[in-house]
Design an enzyme around this catalytic site. Structure first.
Site, PDB file in Angstrom:
ATOM      1  N   ARG A  61       9.956 -38.879   1.060  1.00 17.09           N
ATOM      2  CA  ARG A  61       8.738 -38.662   1.864  1.00 17.09           C
ATOM      3  C   ARG A  61       8.514 -39.833   2.819  1.00 17.09           C
ATOM      4  NH1 ARG A  61       3.762 -39.677   0.019  1.00 17.09           N
ATOM      5  NH2 ARG A  61       4.316 -39.299  -2.154  1.00 17.09           N
ATOM      6  N   TYR A 114      -0.126 -23.751  23.119  1.00 16.22           N
ATOM      7  CA  TYR A 114       0.389 -22.858  22.074  1.00 16.22           C
ATOM      8  C   TYR A 114      -0.752 -22.500  21.107  1.00 16.22           C
ATOM      9  CZ  TYR A 114       2.613 -21.482  17.748  1.00 16.22           C
ATOM     10  OH  TYR A 114       2.938 -20.815  16.597  1.00 16.22           O
ATOM     11  N   ASP A 186       3.567 -31.954  24.501  1.00 14.34           N
ATOM     12  CA  ASP A 186       4.477 -31.060  23.786  1.00 14.34           C
ATOM     13  C   ASP A 186       5.586 -30.666  24.770  1.00 14.34           C
ATOM     14  OD1 ASP A 186       5.765 -28.800  22.686  1.00 14.34           O
ATOM     15  OD2 ASP A 186       3.982 -28.262  21.529  1.00 14.34           O
ATOM     16  N   LYS A 211      12.736 -24.507  17.875  1.00 12.07           N
ATOM     17  CA  LYS A 211      13.121 -23.773  19.089  1.00 12.07           C
ATOM     18  C   LYS A 211      14.467 -24.278  19.610  1.00 12.07           C
ATOM     19  CE  LYS A 211       9.130 -21.661  18.809  1.00 12.07           C
ATOM     20  NZ  LYS A 211       8.395 -22.474  17.875  1.00 12.07           N
TER      21      LYS A 211
HETATM   22  C1  LIG Z   1       5.108 -25.128  22.490  1.00 14.88           C
HETATM   23  C2  LIG Z   1       5.059 -25.004  21.000  1.00 14.88           C
HETATM   24  N1  LIG Z   1       4.633 -26.054  20.262  1.00 14.88           N
HETATM   25  C3  LIG Z   1       4.566 -25.984  18.921  1.00 14.88           C
HETATM   26  C4  LIG Z   1       4.919 -24.838  18.244  1.00 14.88           C
HETATM   27  C5  LIG Z   1       4.815 -24.803  16.746  1.00 14.88           C
HETATM   28  O1  LIG Z   1       6.082 -24.994  16.196  1.00 14.88           O
HETATM   29  P1  LIG Z   1       6.512 -24.448  14.742  1.00 14.88           P
HETATM   30  O2  LIG Z   1       6.528 -22.949  14.818  1.00 14.88           O
HETATM   31  O3  LIG Z   1       7.859 -25.085  14.534  1.00 14.88           O
HETATM   32  O4  LIG Z   1       5.504 -24.936  13.763  1.00 14.88           O
HETATM   33  C6  LIG Z   1       5.373 -23.733  18.962  1.00 14.88           C
HETATM   34  C7  LIG Z   1       5.763 -22.493  18.246  1.00 14.88           C
HETATM   35  O5  LIG Z   1       5.999 -21.465  18.839  1.00 14.88           O
HETATM   36  C8  LIG Z   1       5.442 -23.814  20.379  1.00 14.88           C
HETATM   37  O6  LIG Z   1       5.864 -22.773  21.125  1.00 14.88           O
END
Ligand SMILES: Cc1ncc(COP(=O)(O)O)c(C=O)c1O
Length: 397
Positions: A61, A114, A186, A211
């Site tokens: 962890r 998101y 992000d 992704k």
């Molecule tokens: C731009 C973006 N940030 C964060 C996330 C969240 O990621 P996770 O599904 O790996 O938790 C997503 C998920 O689709 C996303 O498209």
């Protein structure tokens, strides 16, 4: 094995099999360290290990060699001083937000975030008293006007979902930086191969490695990359208590997927731009949202911020509206109707009834999403096969 081990009974010896160390050569692939405890020769050495993210490995962890390889690889690509991996994109986002915010803090966040991130901010507002002001991604004056003495974070996404609007990172981050406010970006959609927000002043870069970084739809992971070591340490101390730890096998899969990131991203870029251009001329398509096309509102900004390609995700508005969109996503054969994006498979999605279903009609319109909008995430199949599939699905409308 020592004489001591040889003298033990079989049940004891099998609990302690020999752990091979590689000497005289080095593994080319990153080894998978699935075991989560590491033994120490004495108590002082173990105590030192707890000090920070660079301490000796003791309990996974706090740090694990395979996970550390992934953190270092992504920090290197983003140009950061260090990184923190977590069990998903949302895992790392909530870890960073809980580490940096407290009750009464104010956040300026982009309106088109998101859904999961947006919901986290709503929850922080409702239950923790964090105040959130929403802004667009293009106007630094809007950010300046939103600043308060209590503002702690500016939270942006480089490329928005699904209409691929581009945030003006240098302009917006510049305002935050001048006010002493941290910027979090992000960067999941472009990946560090297409945009590196730290070069534009960002303090923290977020990835859903689920992704493009992982790239094969077989692993969930998240990463936060820090421009500055002090900030990294600060968040790490919270992260090890919050415990959204990345499993070493997931880190290993992500690293393995990332080795082909360059090849995949080039293919995603080329296929998406080619498809977007062709679909723009199709009679069943009313509009195409791809920042690489001249008609996109952020085309010029995209050329500046993402000069090597604008990514593999774009959207089309079908002329037949909601019914046409729902028929289309059910008629594809090579592509799949599925959430997520960034993997090797081509995926389609009807945002208004799925990923953005919580939004009212006005909020959908504000996000540029119509009833007939379909998101297309180009995979790495042969571009002509993808084109033929999308065209046969359009032909049925
Ligand atoms: C731009 C973006 N940030 C964060 C996330 C969240 O990621 P996770 O599904 O790996 O938790 C997503 C998920 O689709 C996303 O498209």
């Amino acid at each position: 094995m020592s004489d001591y081990h040889h003298g033990l009974r079989p049940e004891s010896r099998i609990v302690h099999p020999p752990v091979e160390e590689v000497t005289g050569s080095r593994p080319l692939g990153v080894p998978l360290h699935q075991g989560h405890i590491f033994a120490f020769p004495d108590s002082d050495a173990l105590a030192d290990a707890f000090a920070g993210p660079e301490g000796a490995f003791h309990y996974s962890r706090f740090g694990n060699p395979t996970v550390r390889s992934l953190e270092r690889a992504v920090a290197d690509l983003e140009g950061g001083s260090g990184a923190l991996a977590a069990s998903s994109g949302m895992g790392v986002i909530s870890t960073v937000l809980l580490a940096l915010l407290r009750s009464g803090a104010h956040v300026i966040a982009q309106r088109s975030l998101y859904g999961g991130t947006f919901a986290t901010f709503s929850d922080l507002a409702d239950r923790w008293g964090v105040d959130v002001t929403l802004v667009g991604g293009d106007d630094p004056e809007e950010v300046r006007a939103a600043l308060r003495p209590t503002t702690r974070l500016l939270y942006l996404e480089t490329v928005s979902n699904p209409t691929a609007r581009i945030a003006d990172l240098p302009a917006l981050i510049g305002v935050a930086r001048a006010a002493g406010v941290l910027s979090v970006v992000d960067n999941t959609f472009p990946t560090p191969l297409l945009c590196r927000p730290i070069e534009h002043g960002a303090d923290i870069v977020i990835h859903s490695a689920t992704k493009y970084l992982g790239g094969h739809s077989d692993v969930m992971a998240g990463l936060a990359v820090f421009a500055d070591a002090e900030l990294h340490h600060r968040v790490w101390h919270h992260a090890v208590e919050q415990g959204a730890t990345l499993d070493p096998f997931a880190a290993w899969l992500t690293l393995r997927g990332m080795q082909t990131l360059g090849l995949r991203i080039r293919r995603h870029n080329e296929t998406a731009l080619d498809l977007a251009g062709r679909l723009a001329a199709h009679p069943a398509v009313a509009a195409v949202h791809h920042p690489g096309l001249p008609g996109h509102p952020d085309h010029e900004l995209a050329r500046r911020l993402l000069p090597d390609g604008q990514g593999g995700v774009f959207a089309v508005d079908l002329a037949g509206g909601r019914e046409a969109a729902r028929t289309f996503v059910g008629a594809v054969r090579l592509a799949s109707l599925a959430p997520s994006l960034g993997g090797v498979h081509t995926l389609v999605l009807h945002p208004a009834s799925t990923s953005h279903r919580q939004l009212s009609d006005e909020e959908l319109t504000a996000a540029g999403i119509g009833p007939g909008t379909v998101r297309i995430a180009a995979g790495i199949e042969h571009p002509e096969d993808i084109r033929a599939d999308l065209e046969q699905a359009l032909a049925g409308l």
